[in-house]
Design a protein around this motif. Structure first.
Motif, PDB file in Angstrom:
ATOM      1  N   SER A   1      42.226  37.363  32.076  1.00 18.15           N
ATOM      2  CA  SER A   1      41.537  38.600  31.893  1.00 18.15           C
ATOM      3  C   SER A   1      42.127  39.829  31.395  1.00 18.15           C
ATOM      4  O   SER A   1      43.282  39.906  31.548  1.00 18.15           O
ATOM      5  CB  SER A   1      40.866  38.653  33.252  1.00 18.15           C
ATOM      6  OG  SER A   1      41.678  39.174  34.196  1.00 18.15           O
TER       7      SER A   1
ATOM      8  N   ARG B   1      37.484  39.514  35.037  1.00 14.37           N
ATOM      9  CA  ARG B   1      38.273  39.378  36.334  1.00 14.37           C
ATOM     10  C   ARG B   1      37.032  39.334  37.279  1.00 14.37           C
ATOM     11  O   ARG B   1      37.259  38.475  38.138  1.00 14.37           O
ATOM     12  CB  ARG B   1      39.135  40.824  36.938  1.00 14.37           C
ATOM     13  CG  ARG B   1      40.521  40.913  36.060  1.00 14.37           C
ATOM     14  CD  ARG B   1      40.781  42.107  36.338  1.00 14.37           C
ATOM     15  NE  ARG B   1      42.091  42.620  35.459  1.00 14.37           N
ATOM     16  CZ  ARG B   1      42.556  43.582  35.216  1.00 14.37           C
ATOM     17  NH1 ARG B   1      42.404  44.463  36.231  1.00 14.37           N
ATOM     18  NH2 ARG B   1      43.345  43.803  34.611  1.00 14.37           N
TER      19      ARG B   1
ATOM     20  N   LEU C   1      41.059  34.259  35.439  1.00 15.95           N
ATOM     21  CA  LEU C   1      41.705  35.619  36.277  1.00 15.95           C
ATOM     22  C   LEU C   1      43.099  35.750  35.270  1.00 15.95           C
ATOM     23  O   LEU C   1      43.327  36.863  35.034  1.00 15.95           O
ATOM     24  CB  LEU C   1      41.823  35.442  37.479  1.00 15.95           C
ATOM     25  CG  LEU C   1      42.384  36.481  38.368  1.00 15.95           C
ATOM     26  CD1 LEU C   1      41.381  37.584  38.503  1.00 15.95           C
ATOM     27  CD2 LEU C   1      42.871  36.268  39.761  1.00 15.95           C
TER      28      LEU C   1
ATOM     29  N   ALA D   1      48.139  33.707  38.703  1.00 14.25           N
ATOM     30  CA  ALA D   1      47.243  34.801  38.457  1.00 14.25           C
ATOM     31  C   ALA D   1      47.542  35.886  39.533  1.00 14.25           C
ATOM     32  O   ALA D   1      47.473  36.976  38.832  1.00 14.25           O
ATOM     33  CB  ALA D   1      45.732  33.984  38.849  1.00 14.25           C
TER      34      ALA D   1
ATOM     35  N   PHE E   1      49.050  40.168  38.701  1.00 12.45           N
ATOM     36  CA  PHE E   1      48.202  41.550  39.231  1.00 12.45           C
ATOM     37  C   PHE E   1      49.295  42.246  40.323  1.00 12.45           C
ATOM     38  O   PHE E   1      49.417  43.280  40.417  1.00 12.45           O
ATOM     39  CB  PHE E   1      47.111  41.397  39.742  1.00 12.45           C
ATOM     40  CG  PHE E   1      46.121  40.872  38.419  1.00 12.45           C
ATOM     41  CD1 PHE E   1      45.752  41.958  37.576  1.00 12.45           C
ATOM     42  CD2 PHE E   1      45.754  39.600  38.360  1.00 12.45           C
ATOM     43  CE1 PHE E   1      44.950  41.358  36.346  1.00 12.45           C
ATOM     44  CE2 PHE E   1      44.725  39.129  37.210  1.00 12.45           C
ATOM     45  CZ  PHE E   1      44.522  40.096  36.329  1.00 12.45           C
TER      46      PHE E   1
ATOM     47  N   TRP F   1      37.953  44.534  33.913  1.00 10.59           N
ATOM     48  CA  TRP F   1      37.200  44.300  35.086  1.00 10.59           C
ATOM     49  C   TRP F   1      36.280  43.484  35.211  1.00 10.59           C
ATOM     50  O   TRP F   1      36.183  42.657  36.157  1.00 10.59           O
ATOM     51  CB  TRP F   1      37.211  45.513  35.783  1.00 10.59           C
ATOM     52  CG  TRP F   1      36.182  46.372  35.054  1.00 10.59           C
ATOM     53  CD1 TRP F   1      36.070  47.272  34.234  1.00 10.59           C
ATOM     54  CD2 TRP F   1      34.672  46.064  35.621  1.00 10.59           C
ATOM     55  NE1 TRP F   1      34.700  47.715  34.050  1.00 10.59           N
ATOM     56  CE2 TRP F   1      33.861  46.820  34.788  1.00 10.59           C
ATOM     57  CE3 TRP F   1      33.876  45.338  36.537  1.00 10.59           C
ATOM     58  CZ2 TRP F   1      32.429  47.092  34.760  1.00 10.59           C
ATOM     59  CZ3 TRP F   1      32.510  45.466  36.574  1.00 10.59           C
ATOM     60  CH2 TRP F   1      31.848  46.243  35.816  1.00 10.59           C
TER      61      TRP F   1
END
Length: 443
Positions: free
Chosen positions: A227, A233, A224, A146, A150, A230
């Motif tokens: 996702s 998340r 997460l 996760a 990002f 937002w």
């Protein structure tokens, strides 16, 4: 789905993660095998303690795998397909979960041949401790996936590894200072796993609380990773928060919390056939054939004393918590330690330590007992050889004094020497301070 999973296992970082965990774990275990060679529970707990390094490694493996789409520059292509992201991530979640979970189990498997002949006590809680450790590894790998999604940088994996080590060390230290050690044991899967005694265990409530928190952490990582906005998340915080809340309800706290619990079944006596009676704890039952002849030899040397002990039991004293076996005049305690091969350690020291102070159990005397030189002198007089130092850090004057008392006993007639040794034994059993041999014995 199974075919896709097989492809992921072959082409992803899963195989490399498994191999890295296996090598790292095996090196850690075999660097100090004496820490876990006493039995199955010590092995399970010490492996959990090594999560301080294995857990961050799984975290880094997940982050490294998460860079695959970024490295291949196919993220936008996959995002444009009709398949939902949640469906696309299942194979990689399965592959990484299988890899780190099997890697953790494989680490335990490489230690089994070393103790399989001597470790006879296998409580069911061992499997629970190992299972929670495997769950911790899966949660780490998924959390790494996760975070790596990002922050798809080449430095994410090493930074996560260092952060993971720091997190596992800082959380317990901070919570101990705030008086919430019980919470540290719930949130940190390696905390409290250090072995202070071979009888130590992990309670079922602690394992359940840890399993709840780790399952929630893994669930938060999945949310997460899947996702797409937002809001989703932020929603990933929900399973983590619920997991912490539920785990704190289940975990023992206050008077119910014991930092280093003892398994009473592991301390139960297992005795050899025949007489005199010789017993060891259940966790050390595999050492009984080695202990029995030594204990009976010591009892035969003590037989020359009036009212000698007629049985020998393992000294099951623990210091965390502070417990001692019952004081009995008819029973001499056997010091039992396990070497790195799972066998009896320090065989040459067993009989001298059993004869110390004439075989008296001085546990719990709180300082009022015969001095070390006196206790050692009478023990070596029964053994028939000159006293030897107890350990390398002991001041030389202590053993020198013991040698002087031993020589004084050797100069006495047998009958009088026996009487003096019996008096030292009586004083030790009564917790009486004795810094000198009884009057008239020194010449």
């Amino acid at each position: 789905m199974s075919r896709v999973l097989r492809v992921e296992l072959r082409r992803s970082a899963a195989a490399g993660a498994l191999l890295a965990l296996l090598v790292a774990g095996a090196v850690l275990l075999y660097t100090a095998p004496q820490r876990w060679s006493a039995g199955w529970m010590p092995l399970a707990m010490i492996q959990r303690e090594y999560l301080v390094l294995l857990w961050p490694l799984a975290l880094a493996a997940g982050a490294w795998q998460a860079r695959r789409e970024h490295r291949s520059r196919v993220a936008e292509l996959f995002a444009s397909t009709a398949r939902p992201r949640a469906q696309r991530i299942l194979p990689i979640l399965g592959a990484m979960g299988v890899a780190v979970g099997c890697g953790y189990l494989a680490v335990a498997a490489v230690a089994v041949p070393r103790i399989i002949d001597t470790a006879s006590y296998l409580p069911g809680s061992v499997f629970t401790v190992v299972a929670v450790g495997g769950l911790a590894m899966i949660a780490a790998a998924w959390l790494g996936l996760a975070v790596g999604r990002f922050v798809p940088s080449v430095v994410t994996a090493p930074v996560l590894a260092v952060a993971g080590i720091a997190l596992l060390l800082v959380i317990p230290a901070a919570m101990r200072r705030t008086g919430t050690e019980w919470l540290a044991m719930v949130l940190s899967p390696m905390y409290g796993m250090g072995q202070y005694t071979d009888y130590q265990t992990v309670t079922g409530r602690v394992s359940l609380a840890q399993a709840i928190w780790l399952t929630a952490l893994a669930g938060a990582a999945v949310v997460l990773l899947a996702s797409g906005s937002w809001r989703s998340r932020v929603a990933a915080l929900l399973p983590a928060a619920l997991g912490v809340a539920l785990a704190t309800v289940v975990a023992p706290r206050g008077d119910a919390f014991v930092a280093h619990p003892i398994d009473p079944v592991a301390q139960e006596h297992v005795c050899a056939q025949g007489s005199p009676r010789v017993c060891v704890s259940r966790v050390h039952a595999g050492l009984l054939p080695e202990v029995t002849p030594l204990a009976r030899q010591a009892l035969s040397m003590l037989a020359k004393l009036p009212d000698p002990p007629t049985a020998a039991h393992e000294d099951t004293t623990t210091y965390h918590p502070d417990t001692s076996p019952p004081r009995r005049a008819d029973t001499v305690l056997i010091p039992v330690q396990v070497d790195k091969h799972g066998r009896l350690a320090g065989k040459s020291e067993v009989i001298p330590r059993m004869l110390d102070a004439g075989g008296a159990n001085m546990r719990g005397c709180e300082g009022r007992q015969p001095s070390t030189p006196v206790a050692r002198a009478v023990g070596y007089w029964l053994l028939g050889r000159v006293p030897e130092p107890g350990h390398s850090l002991e001041p030389a004057e202590i053993n020198a004094e013991a040698v002087r008392w031993w020589r004084a006993l050797r100069r006495l007639p047998e009958r009088e020497a026996v009487a003096r040794v019996a008096e030292v034994r009586r004083a030790a059993l009564a917790c009486e301070e004795l810094t000198d041999l009884p009057a008239g014995s020194r010449r």
